[in-house]
Design an enzyme around this catalytic site. Structure first.
Site, PDB file in Angstrom:
ATOM      1  CG  HIS A  29      33.192   6.965  43.442  1.00 33.57           C
ATOM      2  ND1 HIS A  29      34.381   6.918  42.344  1.00 33.57           N
ATOM      3  CD2 HIS A  29      32.079   7.073  42.714  1.00 33.57           C
ATOM      4  CE1 HIS A  29      33.914   6.994  41.176  1.00 33.57           C
ATOM      5  NE2 HIS A  29      32.467   7.221  41.417  1.00 33.57           N
ATOM      6  CE  LYS A  55      30.149   3.785  29.445  1.00 28.69           C
ATOM      7  NZ  LYS A  55      29.955   4.417  30.710  1.00 28.69           N
ATOM      8  NE  ARG A  84      28.813  13.785  39.493  1.00 25.40           N
ATOM      9  CZ  ARG A  84      29.109  13.212  38.429  1.00 25.40           C
ATOM     10  NH1 ARG A  84      30.362  12.899  38.457  1.00 25.40           N
ATOM     11  NH2 ARG A  84      28.291  12.733  37.749  1.00 25.40           N
ATOM     12  CB  SER A 115      36.109   7.792  37.031  1.00 24.71           C
ATOM     13  OG  SER A 115      35.661   7.556  38.598  1.00 24.71           O
TER      14      SER A 115
END
Length: 159
Positions: A17, A41, A90, A127
């Site tokens: 990040h 969440k 990614r 993460s």
């Protein structure tokens, strides 16, 4: 003034990040880091803790602003007159989802999305993966800024 946003949950912020934010800060006059809130969440860190950690690790960039937002990212952009979203990719698998989001965001408000290929060093990094490895005692210190690693280890010790 050229403005962009780097959105995410950042639970916690990783070196991947940080790489994208640092690169965006070289391209834009102001980079907003938007900690997106998803009330359904349960994060490991509170939104305020995430924002504090991001502020600590981006302190060297005087053009980075850290904020939280609940709702559509395009509303965040519209409220702040931000014409561009910067997202790291990614792998090819990220592209399918991110392209759909970019097209939807552009269709809703005209905001553009710029895709930045992730530094290969961080191409596997998320993460969620960092939290999982750390929870099992794995060493993730090389994947996180030192202050974030310290906070992660302390939080996992509490649990």
């Amino acid at each position: 003034m050229r403005r962009a946003v780097c959105p995410g949950s950042f639970d916690p912020i990783t070196n991947g990040h940080l790489d994208i934010i640092a690169r965006a800060s070289k391209l834009y006059d102001v980079v907003h880091v938007a900690v997106m809130i998803n009330k359904s969440k349960q994060g490991l860190f509170t939104v305020d803790e995430r924002m504090d950690l991001i502020r600590q690790v981006t302190a060297e960039y005087d053009n980075v602003v850290v904020e939280a937002h609940h709702g559509l990212l395009v509303d965040f952009c519209k409220e702040r007159d931000i014409p561009a979203i910067v997202k790291g990719l990614r792998a090819v698998s990220d592209f399918d989802y991110e392209l759909q989001m970019a097209q939807m965001n552009n269709g809703l408000t005209g905001v553009e999305t710029l895709f930045v290929p992730t530094n290969p060093t961080y191409s596997f990094l998320s993460s969620s993966l960092v939290k999982e490895v750390a929870a099992w005692g794995g060493d993730v210190s090389h994947l996180l800024p030192p202050a974030v690693h310290e906070a992660l280890v302390a939080r996992l010790r509490e649990k």
